[in-house]
Design a protein around this motif. Structure first.
Motif, PDB file in Angstrom:
ATOM      1  N   SER A  19     -21.124 -41.372   9.446  1.00  0.00           N
ATOM      2  CA  SER A  19     -21.743 -41.426   8.114  1.00  0.00           C
ATOM      3  C   SER A  19     -23.232 -41.061   8.139  1.00  0.00           C
ATOM      4  O   SER A  19     -23.897 -41.146   7.103  1.00  0.00           O
ATOM      5  N   THR A 260     -14.879 -43.819   8.652  1.00  0.00           N
ATOM      6  CA  THR A 260     -14.511 -42.410   8.623  1.00  0.00           C
ATOM      7  C   THR A 260     -14.164 -41.848  10.003  1.00  0.00           C
ATOM      8  O   THR A 260     -13.796 -40.690  10.123  1.00  0.00           O
ATOM      9  N   SER A 286      -7.061 -48.128   3.103  1.00  0.00           N
ATOM     10  CA  SER A 286      -7.489 -46.735   3.228  1.00  0.00           C
ATOM     11  C   SER A 286      -7.371 -46.317   4.690  1.00  0.00           C
ATOM     12  O   SER A 286      -8.036 -46.878   5.566  1.00  0.00           O
ATOM     13  N   VAL A 315     -10.425 -44.128  -0.600  1.00  0.00           N
ATOM     14  CA  VAL A 315     -10.690 -44.909  -1.808  1.00  0.00           C
ATOM     15  C   VAL A 315     -12.178 -44.789  -2.165  1.00  0.00           C
ATOM     16  O   VAL A 315     -12.989 -44.488  -1.293  1.00  0.00           O
ATOM     17  N   HIS A 332     -14.099 -52.350  10.259  1.00  0.00           N
ATOM     18  CA  HIS A 332     -14.539 -52.117  11.641  1.00  0.00           C
ATOM     19  C   HIS A 332     -15.986 -52.568  11.835  1.00  0.00           C
ATOM     20  O   HIS A 332     -16.519 -52.489  12.922  1.00  0.00           O
ATOM     21  N   ASN A 336     -22.551 -49.219   6.976  1.00  0.00           N
ATOM     22  CA  ASN A 336     -22.442 -48.997   5.533  1.00  0.00           C
ATOM     23  C   ASN A 336     -21.415 -49.926   4.920  1.00  0.00           C
ATOM     24  O   ASN A 336     -21.621 -50.468   3.834  1.00  0.00           O
ATOM     25  N   SER A 337     -20.307 -50.104   5.612  1.00  0.00           N
ATOM     26  CA  SER A 337     -19.264 -50.985   5.099  1.00  0.00           C
ATOM     27  C   SER A 337     -19.776 -52.411   4.974  1.00  0.00           C
ATOM     28  O   SER A 337     -19.538 -53.085   3.968  1.00  0.00           O
ATOM     29  N   GLU A 340     -22.170 -52.601   2.050  1.00  0.00           N
ATOM     30  CA  GLU A 340     -21.466 -52.486   0.771  1.00  0.00           C
ATOM     31  C   GLU A 340     -20.726 -53.797   0.459  1.00  0.00           C
ATOM     32  O   GLU A 340     -20.677 -54.234  -0.689  1.00  0.00           O
TER      33      GLU A 340
HETATM   34  N1  UDP Z   1     -15.647 -44.708   2.687  1.00  0.00           N
HETATM   35  C1  UDP Z   1     -15.133 -44.562   1.407  1.00  0.00           C
HETATM   36  N2  UDP Z   1     -13.786 -44.518   1.245  1.00  0.00           N
HETATM   37  C2  UDP Z   1     -12.897 -44.615   2.256  1.00  0.00           C
HETATM   38  C3  UDP Z   1     -13.421 -44.756   3.568  1.00  0.00           C
HETATM   39  C4  UDP Z   1     -14.800 -44.826   3.752  1.00  0.00           C
HETATM   40  O1  UDP Z   1     -15.883 -44.479   0.435  1.00  0.00           O
HETATM   41  O2  UDP Z   1     -11.695 -44.569   2.004  1.00  0.00           O
HETATM   42  C5  UDP Z   1     -17.119 -44.767   2.881  1.00  0.00           C
HETATM   43  C6  UDP Z   1     -17.623 -46.199   2.878  1.00  0.00           C
HETATM   44  O3  UDP Z   1     -17.897 -46.626   1.555  1.00  0.00           O
HETATM   45  C7  UDP Z   1     -18.875 -46.109   3.747  1.00  0.00           C
HETATM   46  C8  UDP Z   1     -18.568 -44.966   4.703  1.00  0.00           C
HETATM   47  O4  UDP Z   1     -17.467 -44.263   4.155  1.00  0.00           O
HETATM   48  O5  UDP Z   1     -20.002 -45.795   2.960  1.00  0.00           O
HETATM   49  C9  UDP Z   1     -18.227 -45.461   6.116  1.00  0.00           C
HETATM   50  O6  UDP Z   1     -19.412 -45.813   6.727  1.00  0.00           O
HETATM   51  P1  UDP Z   1     -19.494 -46.921   7.875  1.00  0.00           P
HETATM   52  O7  UDP Z   1     -20.911 -46.979   8.346  1.00  0.00           O
HETATM   53  O8  UDP Z   1     -18.931 -48.191   7.395  1.00  0.00           O
HETATM   54  O9  UDP Z   1     -18.519 -46.392   8.998  1.00  0.00           O
HETATM   55  P2  UDP Z   1     -18.433 -45.042   9.881  1.00  0.00           P
HETATM   56  O10 UDP Z   1     -17.604 -44.100   9.090  1.00  0.00           O
HETATM   57  O11 UDP Z   1     -19.853 -44.546  10.103  1.00  0.00           O
HETATM   58  O12 UDP Z   1     -17.753 -45.504  11.128  1.00  0.00           O
END
Ligand code: UDP
Length: 432
Positions: A19, A260, A286, A315, A332, A336-337, A340
């Motif tokens: 991300s 992601t 998701s 989602v 995980h 960001n998660s 949020e």
């Molecule tokens: N995300 C989303 N929908 C999904 C999966 C992920 O909007 O179905 C967004 C989530 O809101 C977050 C980001 O993808 O902003 C994932 O960031 P994170 O730092 O949690 O994990 P990373 O992907 O860096 O491992």
């Protein structure tokens, strides 16, 4: 570049994985809309830029530049950890230098500030050579600035952290990999950066903020971004999740997502799915389509037929977390998660995989007390049932308090808004 006459040129370097690029673009957009006379050249690998800039509008002072990903044309991936990252790191500095020269010619403006992912230690030398400020954006939480039950007692503000939770490559793991080398070089140079903004809010980690503020120049909490950015690229509800949630009862649904990049191994998906059915927990999950085949036989059919479950490949996470039907986030522990979830006031069950996810999960359970880590470190049916039962029967009062503080931080007089003004002064060169 259209509109107002431009008099400054800022270069933005992304670390083009997970991300990081999306977050850096969010920061760039915030800066660009606050500083319309500044051009922002955004340097990123083509694959990532293509996704980020598709359908993006309204940022006339952001220019997109593609840099090489370092993958030779005939290269065959052998599945080494961080193989793509290491290939990129081998060419990153040269690529950014090359692309900066192109952008300077295109715009006719010399670069006046570097705004870069905090990982890029080499930006310090570049900024010194160019005699301009260097802003190192830390895209993870403050707690990951630092493998395994031994408690580390070295970092004020992180007193109760176990060595095992520090990101691999910091004190354990493969310390020779280009990725680990990068982390070490970054650790040594970060104190020279003119500003270190971070997507967090200082009330979340007051002691850490104090500690980092005394070691870094302008350590600035300017988040949570998800509370300040209205327009989001991730917010398309292609799979009608929100209307599905509208039909669920208040605070009854577990939202499951591992970010992601990561997917738990197949046997863990089975255990998690079995635990959901065993505890009769409604869920929205998701997960990439390739993983559907690993679910227990009949799981998808049964849970969709009785409307207890919905599995989709994407989602609008922030909207989902803010839906009144959501009771818990099984995550995980990506930064960001976590942020949020805090912004939405939803407690977490964490199953961390790598890097800062372990630290974040530790903070969730032990420091902020807004959730728990799955016992034993991975999903077993037993541990997952227990975790779900615990969260559903427990009220996490501190999550409400933190949610409130997060919203206050981004209000017009809040700490993050004030810190953003300071950052803007550094980036636009208007520091007194
Ligand atoms: N995300 C989303 N929908 C999904 C999966 C992920 O909007 O179905 C967004 C989530 O809101 C977050 C980001 O993808 O902003 C994932 O960031 P994170 O730092 O949690 O994990 P990373 O992907 O860096 O491992």
């Amino acid at each position: 570049v259209t509109g107002t006459v431009k008099n400054k040129h800022v270069a933005v370097f992304t670390f083009p994985y997970s991300s990081h690029p999306a977050l850096l673009l969010t920061l760039t957009r915030k800066l660009a809309s606050a500083a319309p006379t500044v051009v922002f050249s955004f340097f990123n690998i083509e694959k990532s830029n293509r996704v980020l800039f598709s359908g993006l509008s309204g940022c006339t002072n952001i220019l997109r530049y593609d840099v090489s990903d370092g993958i030779p044309d005939d290269y065959v991936f052998v599945g080494k950890p961080q193989e793509d990252v290491n290939l990129f790191l081998a060419v990153a500095e040269d690529e950014f230098r090359r692309a900066v020269r192109v952008a300077e010619i295109d715009t006719g403006l010399k670069i006046s500030c570097l705004v870069v992912d905090g990982f890029f230690w080499f930006a310090g030398d570049m900024a010194t050579e160019m005699n301009i400020p260097w802003v190192a954006f830390w895209t993870a939480g403050a707690c990951s600035a630092g493998p395994d039950e031994e408690i580390v007692d070295l970092i004020p503000g992180l007193e109760s952290v176990r060595l095992g939770d520090l990101p691999s490559g910091v004190v354990m793991g493969n310390l020779e990999s280009p990725f680990a080398t990068m982390l070490h070089k970054m650790g040594r140079t970060l104190a020279r950066a003119n500003a270190v903004p971070i997507n967090s809010f200082q009330e979340l980690d007051p002691d850490l903020t104090k500690n980092l503020s005394s070691n870094l120049n302008k350590f600035l909490n300017i988040g949570p971004f998800n509370l300040t950015t209205k327009e989001k690229t991730s917010e398309h509800d292609e799979y009608a999740c929100i209307s599905w949630l509208d039909n669920q009862k208040t605070r009854t649904v577990a939202y499951i997502c591992f970010g992601t990049v990561f997917t738990p191994p197949a046997h863990e998906l089975v255990e998690l799915a079995e635990a959901l059915e065993e505890t009769e927990t409604s869920f929205l999950w998701s997960i990439n389509k390739d993983s559907y085949k690993h679910f227990p036989k009949g799981f998808l059919e049964r849970t969709s037929a009785n409307e207890t479950g919905k599995v989709v490949p994407w989602v609008p996470q922030d909207q989902v977390l803010n839906h009144v039907a959501i009771r818990v986030f099984v995550t995980h522990g990506g930064w960001n998660s976590v942020l949020e979830s805090v912004g939405a006031g939803v407690p977490m069950i964490c199953r961390p995989f790598i890097g800062d996810q372990h630290m974040n999960s530790w903070m969730v359970e032990r420091v902020w007390e807004i959730g728990l880590r799955i016992q034993g470190g991975n999903f077993t049916k037993r541990a997952t049932c227990r975790a779900l039962e615990h969260v559903f029967s427990h009220s996490y009062k501190r999550i409400e308090a933190l949610k409130d503080l997060a919203h206050k931080a981004v209000a017009s007089n809040g700490s993050s808004s004030q810190n953003f003004k300071t950052l803007l002064e550094v980036v636009t060169g208007s520091t007194p």
